[in-house]
Every structure is written in structure tokens, then in C-alpha cells.
Design a protein around this motif. Structure first.
Motif, PDB file in Angstrom:
ATOM      1  N   ARG A  94      49.282  44.215  47.422  1.00 32.86           N
ATOM      2  CA  ARG A  94      48.337  44.741  46.479  1.00 32.86           C
ATOM      3  C   ARG A  94      48.920  46.025  45.732  1.00 32.86           C
ATOM      4  NH1 ARG A  94      43.058  42.595  47.210  1.00 32.86           N
ATOM      5  NH2 ARG A  94      42.043  44.160  46.274  1.00 32.86           N
ATOM      6  N   MET A  99      46.404  46.569  42.311  1.00 35.02           N
ATOM      7  CA  MET A  99      45.343  46.295  42.654  1.00 35.02           C
ATOM      8  C   MET A  99      44.747  47.415  43.497  1.00 35.02           C
ATOM      9  SD  MET A  99      44.167  43.746  40.896  1.00 35.02           S
ATOM     10  CE  MET A  99      42.625  43.063  41.836  1.00 35.02           C
ATOM     11  N   MET A 135      47.775  37.603  40.235  1.00 36.30           N
ATOM     12  CA  MET A 135      47.612  37.480  41.717  1.00 36.30           C
ATOM     13  C   MET A 135      46.534  36.425  42.105  1.00 36.30           C
ATOM     14  SD  MET A 135      46.578  40.840  43.890  1.00 36.30           S
ATOM     15  CE  MET A 135      46.633  40.805  45.753  1.00 36.30           C
ATOM     16  N   PHE A 137      44.041  35.070  45.221  1.00 30.68           N
ATOM     17  CA  PHE A 137      43.189  35.617  46.274  1.00 30.68           C
ATOM     18  C   PHE A 137      42.973  34.750  47.445  1.00 30.68           C
ATOM     19  CE2 PHE A 137      42.405  38.310  42.702  1.00 30.68           C
ATOM     20  CZ  PHE A 137      42.556  39.564  43.075  1.00 30.68           C
ATOM     21  N   ASN A 141      38.445  32.395  43.956  1.00 30.45           N
ATOM     22  CA  ASN A 141      37.279  33.320  43.294  1.00 30.45           C
ATOM     23  C   ASN A 141      37.186  33.059  41.862  1.00 30.45           C
ATOM     24  OD1 ASN A 141      39.907  34.117  42.625  1.00 30.45           O
ATOM     25  ND2 ASN A 141      39.004  36.325  42.809  1.00 30.45           N
ATOM     26  N   PRO A 142      36.854  31.600  41.504  1.00 27.30           N
ATOM     27  CA  PRO A 142      36.586  31.231  40.175  1.00 27.30           C
ATOM     28  C   PRO A 142      35.577  31.993  39.448  1.00 27.30           C
ATOM     29  CG  PRO A 142      35.892  29.135  41.625  1.00 27.30           C
ATOM     30  CD  PRO A 142      36.484  30.369  42.630  1.00 27.30           C
ATOM     31  N   CYS A 205      45.741  32.094  36.561  1.00 24.89           N
ATOM     32  CA  CYS A 205      46.746  32.945  36.645  1.00 24.89           C
ATOM     33  C   CYS A 205      47.953  32.601  35.713  1.00 24.89           C
ATOM     34  CB  CYS A 205      47.181  33.166  38.275  1.00 24.89           C
ATOM     35  SG  CYS A 205      48.351  34.385  38.613  1.00 24.89           S
TER      36      CYS A 205
END
Lengths: 305, 316
Positions: A94, A99, A135, A137, A141-142, A205
Motif C-alpha cells: 500500500r 494508499m 489496486m 483488494f 469491493n464492487p 482497475c
């Protein structure tokens, strides 16, 4: 890809494949990854460096999470970061696209160059960094929107010009998802399976045309079939992008990556606290068949960690 | 015993004996608890039911009373006519309904941007380690508990009189009520914003979106239903407020239609308050009919809030 960051930069150091000095080869016993699990790969070419990390340390407040990492990450390679929990793999990952800036107490010391430009330079905008270094994850996490809008969100916010339908189709096709979703682009993304959601996140992405894709344990929430599809996808994406992946799955690192970095939790010099340190960084084949450090061998053969 | 005979009654004497034995063993191990235990359990359950019964009885009494008492006056006159002391049987709530609409419209226009803005700041931008941000949070929670009459005095002193000097107008009432419900709206909006998982923000920021783009295009749309639910519930409460409005100029007897910035207005609760206090029987009926209007309004708003929550709720 040309230099997107605005900084004029200090000279990169001469290339070295790994900064860990080559310890005498250890007598290795039962290694959990059999040689035939390795992908057939030619000699790895390290022509262009994407990242150069020079003595990079990351701290949260006073607690140092990763200490003094020096390594080069190469263009159009898959670089795997492996190591036990708490060794700072994710923290290091990260820090590559800033991030960590989202955590107010996080601080990065040392020099982190991206194509020669200092990512933490005073004039660098973290938002610009993240446009170029995408990035994916651990947990898919749509966004709670349609499949189409999920992919189109990035290009719209970053102001990419062009036919949006075309951009969406191209990104979904590259992520190997187009045929599955072309008839239901307007459906909510939360109606997809976990594996599809993760590939949607990869498509999202890709849609902003990054140069590097960072993946933080992208398959840990997925079943083996979905994992296999994502690994195939990574190997295809490698032709265009540099990929850095954090994984707990050593077989995965062995299957997909070109270079592997092994990090380990080590006691600090005063033995009062712990931080993550880079133990060994080398060609994946070497790490898994002939590691230079006994700690690496113990870890990948399942003796510790 | 095969599976399809599992539930059949025991047939032979030997089976019966075995079953009885098994049952006796079971009861001796898992058998009835001590008597005192059972009594206290029942007693506790009865207390719980009593609480529920009192609440439901109160609600039912109010509704039944209002319907029985007010039903003779449930006609269009009630909505279209103004108040009158001479012609009580044709008197209605027209200026009061309009006054309430003006005040509530003003309240919504004020609390939506202010409440959501404050909530966004506190949730997305404020650095919690700074003392002033913690002070803001604490005071908003305190404000939510301040009695409404205090806000009425505030409105009278600062909005009706100097420095705003609006006079006794619906706008002054709207600002006062907005200040009253603002803390509730901020708290509800913060809850809704906090319910949006951090992974959504990370996903958006990792695509190169700015914090403002992330807030405006991801967090707020995902939190909209929660925010609107909070706003509607706050407004439903604001509709019934009478005390602060009495202080900022909602006089109890207005025969003309109000206008937002001209003096003289009344609202449903203040009008009901006036009529319920008069001795004549016809006014009592009129007050009960007014209560029915308000109940219907509040019911509609709350139902809308529930519908909104169920319709747009996002499962993460």
C-alpha cells in the motif's frame, strides 16, 4: 509508460536482481511446492525497473511496520510478496501507490522511486499516483451500482475521453468477464459471484489504463476455480502491466510470479518490539528451489509461519 | 427401526417399555427446572407484555378517541375552510395546513444541505484526534437533547428580533424548527454514512478518484436512503412541534393564507392547541378532527420512510 509524476529525480542505483547477499546454498529438505508446479517460463528479463525501493521503512505513529526494505520491481513482471501475517507485506504494497496516506499516522521513510520519480516527492499528488498505480483488494469491493457503472466510474472520474461503451467492453474483455456479463451490464454488481466480483474489480482497475496493478491477496476470499481464473488473468495482464501481488498462498506465488520477495517478522535491535523485514528477494524459481536464506527455506517448506 | 417407520407409534410391549424407559431417563437428566425458576420466568414475561400492552393501549385509545370524536367533521370543509368562531360547524384548518406546509418546506430546505454537510465533514474529513472535532461531536449529541422550548426562545431572541429581525413570519418558524431537528438529522446522516463500508472508499480512491469525488459519487449515493429516512423521521417529529412555534409567532387564530415572509401564521398543532382549549363542544370535535389530520400526515411520512429504507437498502 512515460514518467507521469512531476518530479525530477535522483539517479537510480545500478540494477541488482536482489539486494540480499547470496548466502551459501542451504541443504534443502522437503519443499512443499513441487518443481512441476512451476509454470514453464523462459529466463526472466529484467530490463526495465518499475519501482526502486531504497531503504524504505513504513511506520504507524511510533510503531515501525516494515523496516529498511531495498528492492527493485521490474516492468511486465509479476512480483510476489510472501511472508507470515504481520510481516508488513500489505503495508509495503500500500505504500507503493500511497494508499497508506489514508491512515493519518502512517509515515514512509527512505526513497521510493517509480520509473525514476520519487512517489513521495513534495510536488507529487497521491491522486495522480493512484491513477497510474491501481489496486485490487483482498475482499471484492464492487460499488453498489450496475456492472457498467462500476467499470465506467474510474474513466469518468479521471476524465478519460472516448466512447465509454467501448472502454467498458475493452476492460471487461481483458478481465475475461465480457461474455459472462454482456447481457446484464445494468444489473447490480452485488448479484455476481465472488469470483466474478473480483474480476470486475480488476476490470474496473484496468479501465483507467494504469501501468501497475497492486493486488492485496486477491484470491484469499475465492474458491480454487475462481482463483485459477484470476491467476490465468494475471498471466495475460502481465503482457501489459506490472503486477505486484501479496499472497499467503505459496503455491500461487510459485505458479504466477517471476520474482518473489520473502518478508519475515523480526525482533527490533533492542528486542522490545517487532517489525517486518525483507529476508530474501530473487527469481521465484530460485526462492522456491534453492533459497539463499535458511529462514526462507523454513517458511516455504512449512516449518515455520 | 427403518427411517420410514421412525415416527410410527411403538407397537409391541417391549418397544413401549423401552420408550418409557428412555423418556424417564431423559426427564431425570433434562427434566423440569425448579418451580421458583418457572414462576419468575412467567412473571418476567408478564411484565414485558404489560409494557407492550400499556403502549398499545395508549395509542389505540388516542386513535379511537380521535376517530369517534372527530368523525362528524371529517369532510372537505375541514381542509378548505379557514377558522371561524361564529360558524364553528364549517370552520376548518386551511391556514394551519398551509402554515405547516410552509414551515416544513423551509425546514427540509434548510436541514438537508446543513445536516448532510455537517455529517459528511464529521465522518469523512474530520481528524478525530483533534480536540475540536471531538467537541463538535459531543455538543451535537447534547443539542439533540435540548428541550424544544429553549430553541423557541433562541428563535424569538435572534431570528424574530435582532440580528436577523425577520419578525413573526413562517420563515422564522422554519429556521427555529430546523435548528431544533438539525442535531437529529446530523446524527442520522452520520449513521448512514458510517454504514458505507470503508472498502468502497478505498476502491474509489485506488482508481484515482479524489476524496471529494469519492464522497460525492460513491459514499453519498450509497448513504442516500439512510439519510432520507433520518430526515423524514426528523420532519415527522417537527410537524408536531407547537411550543417553539408559539414563541416565534405562530398565533393561534389566523383566518388568511400565510405567506413565507409576511407576519401572521399558524400551524396544525398550534391551531389544535387553541381549539382544544375552548369550552364549546363543537371546538372539541374540530380539535379531534385536526388530530386525525396530523396522525394521517405522520403515518404517511413514516410509512414512506420505511418504504424508502426497505427499497434502497444495500446489503454489503
Amino acid at each position: 509508460m512515460t514518467n507521469h509524476l512531476t518530479q525530477e529525480i535522483a539517479r537510480p542505483r545500478p540494477a541488482t536482481a536482489g539486494d540480499v547477499e547470496e548466502a551459501p546454498a542451504v541443504q534443502h529438505t522437503e519443499i512443499s511446492v513441487r518443481p512441476d508446479e512451476f509454470r514453464q517460463r523462459g529466463p526472466v528479463e529484467h530490463k526495465e525497473k518499475t519501482f526502486e525501493l531504497n531503504n524504505v521503512s513504513v511506520s504507524y505513529g511510533k510503531a515501525r511496520a516494515v523496516n529498511d526494505v531495498t528492492m527493485d520491481i521490474f516492468h511486465q513482471n509479476i512480483t510476489a510478496l510472501i511472508g507470515p501475517s504481520g510481516c508488513g507485506k500489505s503495508t509495503l504494497l500500500r505504500s507503493l501507490n500511497r494508499m497508506n496516506d489514508l491512515i493519518p499516522s502512517a509515515r514512509v521513510d527512505g526513497q521510493l522511486l517509480y520509473h525514476g520519480a520519487d512517489i513521495y516527492g513534495p510536488k507529487v499528488d497521491p491522486v495522480q499516483v493512484r491513477k497510474v498505480i491501481g489496486m485490487v483488494f483482498q475482499k471484492p469491493n464492487p460499488f453498489p451500482k450496475s456492472i457498467y457503472d462500476n467499470v465506467a466510474f474510474g474513466p469518468r472520474t479521471t476524465g478519460i475521453k472516448g466512447d465509454m461503451d467501448e472502454i467498458v467492453e475493452k476492460a471487461l474483455t481483458r478481465a475475461g468477464l465480457w461474455d459472462e456479463v454482456k447481457d446484464r451490464l445494468d444489473d447490480n454488481a452485488y448479484g455476481m459471484s465472488g469470483g466474478q466480483q473480483q474480476r470486475l474489480c480488476i476490470a474496473r482497475c484496468i479501465a483507467v489504463e494504469p501501468d501497475v496493478i497492486l493486488m492485496d491477496e486477491p484470491c484469499s476470499a475465492l474458491d480454487p476455480i475462481s482463483t485459477g481464473r484470476i491467476e490465468d488473468l494475471m498471466l495475460e495482464l502481465k503482457e501489459r502491466y506490472s503486477i505486484v501481488i501479496v499472497t499467503h498462498n505459496m503455491q500461487q506465488a510459485a505458479r504466477v510470479s517471476d520474482m518473489t520477495a520473502f518478508l519475515m517478522v523480526e525482533l527490533t535491535a533492542d528486542e522490545k518490539s517487532r517489525w517486518g523485514e525483507l529476508i530474501e528477494y530473487d527469481d521465484t524459481t530460485k526462492i522456491f528451489t534453492n533459497p539463499g536464506d535458511s529462514r526462507t527455506e523454513d517458511y516455504i517448506s512449512g516449518k515455520v509461519g | 427401526m427403518s427411517t420410514d417407520e421412525k415416527d410410527a407409534p411403538p407397537r409391541t410391549a417391549r418397544t413401549r417399555l423401552a420408550v418409557a424407559g428412555a423418556r424417564a431417563t431423559t426427564e431425570s437428566v433434562f427434566g423440569a427446572r425448579p418451580r421458583g425458576d418457572r414462576v419468575s420466568n412467567r412473571l418476567f414475561l408478564a411484565l414485558l407484555l404489560l409494557g407492550l400492552a400499556v403502549a398499545m393501549a395508549g395509542l389505540a385509545t388516542m386513535i379511537i378517541w380521535a376517530i369517534v370524536e372527530g368523525s362528524p367533521r371529517l369532510n372537505m370543509d375541514l381542509i378548505t375552510n379557514g377558522p371561524s368562531t361564529l360558524n364553528i360547524d364549517q370552520a376548518g384548518y386551511r391556514p394551519a395546513i398551509l402554515g405547516s406546509i410552509y414551515v416544513i418546506g423551509g425546514v427540509i430546505a434548510l436541514i438537508l444541505p446543513l445536516g448532510v454537510g455537517a455529517a459528511v465533514y464529521l465522518e469523512e474529513y474530520a481528524d478525530k484526534s483533534r480536540w475540536w472535532n471531538r467537541l463538535f461531536e459531543l455538543n451535537i449529541q447534547n443539542l439533540a437533547g435540548v428541550p424544544s422550548i429553549v430553541f423557541g426562545i433562541l428563535g424569538l431572541a435572534f431570528i424574530v428580533r435582532q440580528p436577523l429581525g425577520l419578525g413573526f413570519v413562517p420563515a422564522a418558524g422554519a429556521i427555529t424548527i430546523a435548528l431544533l431537528v438539525l442535531p437529529t438529522v446530523i446524527l442520522a446522516s452520520r449513521e448512514a454514512i458510517r454504514a458505507v463500508p470503508p472498502s468502497i472508499r478505498e476502491g474509489s480512491l485506488a482508481l484515482g478518484a479524489t476524496q471529494w469525488q469519492t464522497t460525492w459519487r460513491q459514499v453519498l449515493p450509497a448513504a442516500t436512503s439512510g439519510i432520507l429516512t433520518g430526515v423524514i423521521l426528523a420532519v415527522a417529529r417537527a410537524i408536531g412541534e407547537a411550543a417553539p412555534l408559539l414563541l416565534v409567532g405562530a398565533v393561534t387564530f389566523v383566518t388568511f393564507d400565510p405567506s413565507f415572509f409576511s407576519p401572521g401564521f399558524t400551524t396544525l398543532p398550534t391551531q389544535i392547541f387553541d381549539w382544544a382549549g375552548r369550552p364549546q363542544e363543537q371546538f372539541q370535535v374540530l380539535a379531534a378532527a385536526g388530530v386525525l389530520i396530523m396522525l394521517a400526515l405522520v403515518l404517511v411520512m413514516n410509512s414512506f420512510a420505511v418504504w424508502l429504507r426497505n427499497r434502497f437498502e444495500q446489503k454489503w
